[in-house]
Scaffold this active site. Sequence first.
Site, PDB file in Angstrom:
ATOM      1  N   SER A 168     -46.834  54.062  53.155  1.00 24.99           N
ATOM      2  CA  SER A 168     -47.293  54.651  54.404  1.00 24.99           C
ATOM      3  C   SER A 168     -46.888  53.785  55.600  1.00 24.99           C
ATOM      4  O   SER A 168     -45.700  53.564  55.823  1.00 24.99           O
ATOM      5  CB  SER A 168     -48.808  54.853  54.339  1.00 24.99           C
ATOM      6  OG  SER A 168     -49.270  55.609  55.427  1.00 24.99           O
ATOM      7  N   ASP A 192     -43.765  56.991  50.339  1.00 23.97           N
ATOM      8  CA  ASP A 192     -44.263  57.995  51.275  1.00 23.97           C
ATOM      9  C   ASP A 192     -44.474  57.381  52.664  1.00 23.97           C
ATOM     10  O   ASP A 192     -45.616  57.289  53.158  1.00 23.97           O
ATOM     11  CB  ASP A 192     -45.559  58.635  50.779  1.00 23.97           C
ATOM     12  CG  ASP A 192     -45.728  60.050  51.320  1.00 23.97           C
ATOM     13  OD1 ASP A 192     -44.725  60.777  51.404  1.00 23.97           O
ATOM     14  OD2 ASP A 192     -46.850  60.434  51.679  1.00 23.97           O
ATOM     15  N   ASP A 208     -35.117  53.107  58.095  1.00 24.73           N
ATOM     16  CA  ASP A 208     -33.851  53.830  57.948  1.00 24.73           C
ATOM     17  C   ASP A 208     -32.911  52.984  57.091  1.00 24.73           C
ATOM     18  O   ASP A 208     -33.208  51.816  56.790  1.00 24.73           O
ATOM     19  CB  ASP A 208     -33.247  54.127  59.327  1.00 24.73           C
ATOM     20  CG  ASP A 208     -32.566  52.922  59.934  1.00 24.73           C
ATOM     21  OD1 ASP A 208     -31.328  52.857  59.880  1.00 24.73           O
ATOM     22  OD2 ASP A 208     -33.268  52.020  60.434  1.00 24.73           O
ATOM     23  N   ASP A 211     -31.918  49.069  57.462  1.00 25.44           N
ATOM     24  CA  ASP A 211     -32.907  47.991  57.450  1.00 25.44           C
ATOM     25  C   ASP A 211     -32.747  47.036  56.276  1.00 25.44           C
ATOM     26  O   ASP A 211     -33.350  45.957  56.268  1.00 25.44           O
ATOM     27  CB  ASP A 211     -34.318  48.581  57.444  1.00 25.44           C
ATOM     28  CG  ASP A 211     -34.657  49.273  58.764  1.00 25.44           C
ATOM     29  OD1 ASP A 211     -34.236  48.770  59.815  1.00 25.44           O
ATOM     30  OD2 ASP A 211     -35.325  50.320  58.732  1.00 25.44           O
ATOM     31  N   HIS A 278     -50.509  61.821  49.309  1.00 21.87           N
ATOM     32  CA  HIS A 278     -49.992  60.616  49.953  1.00 21.87           C
ATOM     33  C   HIS A 278     -50.046  59.419  48.999  1.00 21.87           C
ATOM     34  O   HIS A 278     -49.140  58.578  48.990  1.00 21.87           O
ATOM     35  CB  HIS A 278     -50.824  60.337  51.202  1.00 21.87           C
ATOM     36  CG  HIS A 278     -50.219  59.356  52.157  1.00 21.87           C
ATOM     37  ND1 HIS A 278     -48.875  59.328  52.459  1.00 21.87           N
ATOM     38  CD2 HIS A 278     -50.787  58.366  52.905  1.00 21.87           C
ATOM     39  CE1 HIS A 278     -48.638  58.369  53.349  1.00 21.87           C
ATOM     40  NE2 HIS A 278     -49.772  57.773  53.625  1.00 21.87           N
TER      41      HIS A 278
END
Length: 389
Positions: A168, A192, A208, A211, A278
């Site tokens: 998250s 997620d 993205d 990185d 999630h």
Amino acid sequence: LMDRYNLTFNLIFTGDTVTYPGLGTFTDAPPWGDTEERPVGYLPSDPSEVNVRFYLDTRQQLDVEVFNTDINGLQQTTFNYKKNTKFIIHGYIDNGDVSWMNDMSKALRNVEDVNVFRVGWIGGSLTINYAQSATDTQIVGAEVGLFINNIANSFGISPASFHCIGHSLGAQSCGYLGASVSPKVGHITGLDPAGPYFENTPPEVRLDPTDATFVDVIHTDAEKLVDFGFGINQVSGHVDFWPNDGIEQPGCDQNALSTIVGIDGIVDGTRNFVACNHLRALSLYTESITSSCPFYGNQCDSYDDYLNGKCTSCPTGQCAPMGYNSINYANEIFQFSNPSAYLQTYSKSPYCEYMTYVEITLGSNSDGVEGKLFLSLYGPSENSEQVQI
């Protein structure tokens, strides 16, 4: 007056900045704020308020608190710079000692002799202001990046040996550490990644592929926030796995009472009911660490195409496994023209399923035949249930 003289003013929001020594300078100017995705801009909180903590787990020692600026103290532990190092970062509302982090750390250490740092940032995550927490992930990423730089410089090792696993907001934190470490860290896994305040923002604002040398992502709750989805519905890595279309996970349509008052207690039960989809990314990844089932994902343009049997093979001849082993297929993944891979999972543990594509061809005299078709698969160790087609 503006209408009368036909004047046009372009107002540019320059924003405020704040500098935290050792971590960098941060701003609330676009794209960090005052945008459609981030209508209200915040500056990151003071690091003392975010309260990033590091807890070291090795095969010899558990739950030892260390500090990212105290390398001498780190040397008094069982940390071994010659081994690979993994950081696990939690998301919103969680803390560094939550059960899933301990389970994941244990699984990683069972299959690989590694250093594992569980990263807690309860000062920033445990707040009712989600937008501020989302902004504070920049501090979390910078603190982890500072630690990696200090370790790499002190022991003369490459950042390529570091792996960041985040859930998250923790996944977005992993993305931010990538900007503070040069050369890049070797591997980032986004479980997620958070969507609100990140979806459709420029690459510098969210996780993205730039990185880390290799970025893999698992999406399990990519529904829009208005429909109670917490994850990002956007490709974020070199390979993005979308189990069950990455939105609705089987087994997450539970009865509220039986879920909240369950075997894990009311607190964990409530979390599972509110954020079951999630949280499923955590279960899938942790299972993939020790499971012999491959969790193969099929590269495909859409989940519907996958279900319709249009993606039964992978372009390189080898489908990539979702989760822990995906890094071993990085060379094949880098050749993918489409980073999205789809698969199906079961409703409860063990989640991994072996997918089989079955095609049935009817004979020329089949028009007058009435009946039902059933399918069973027979293997050397066991047989599948009989399923009506």
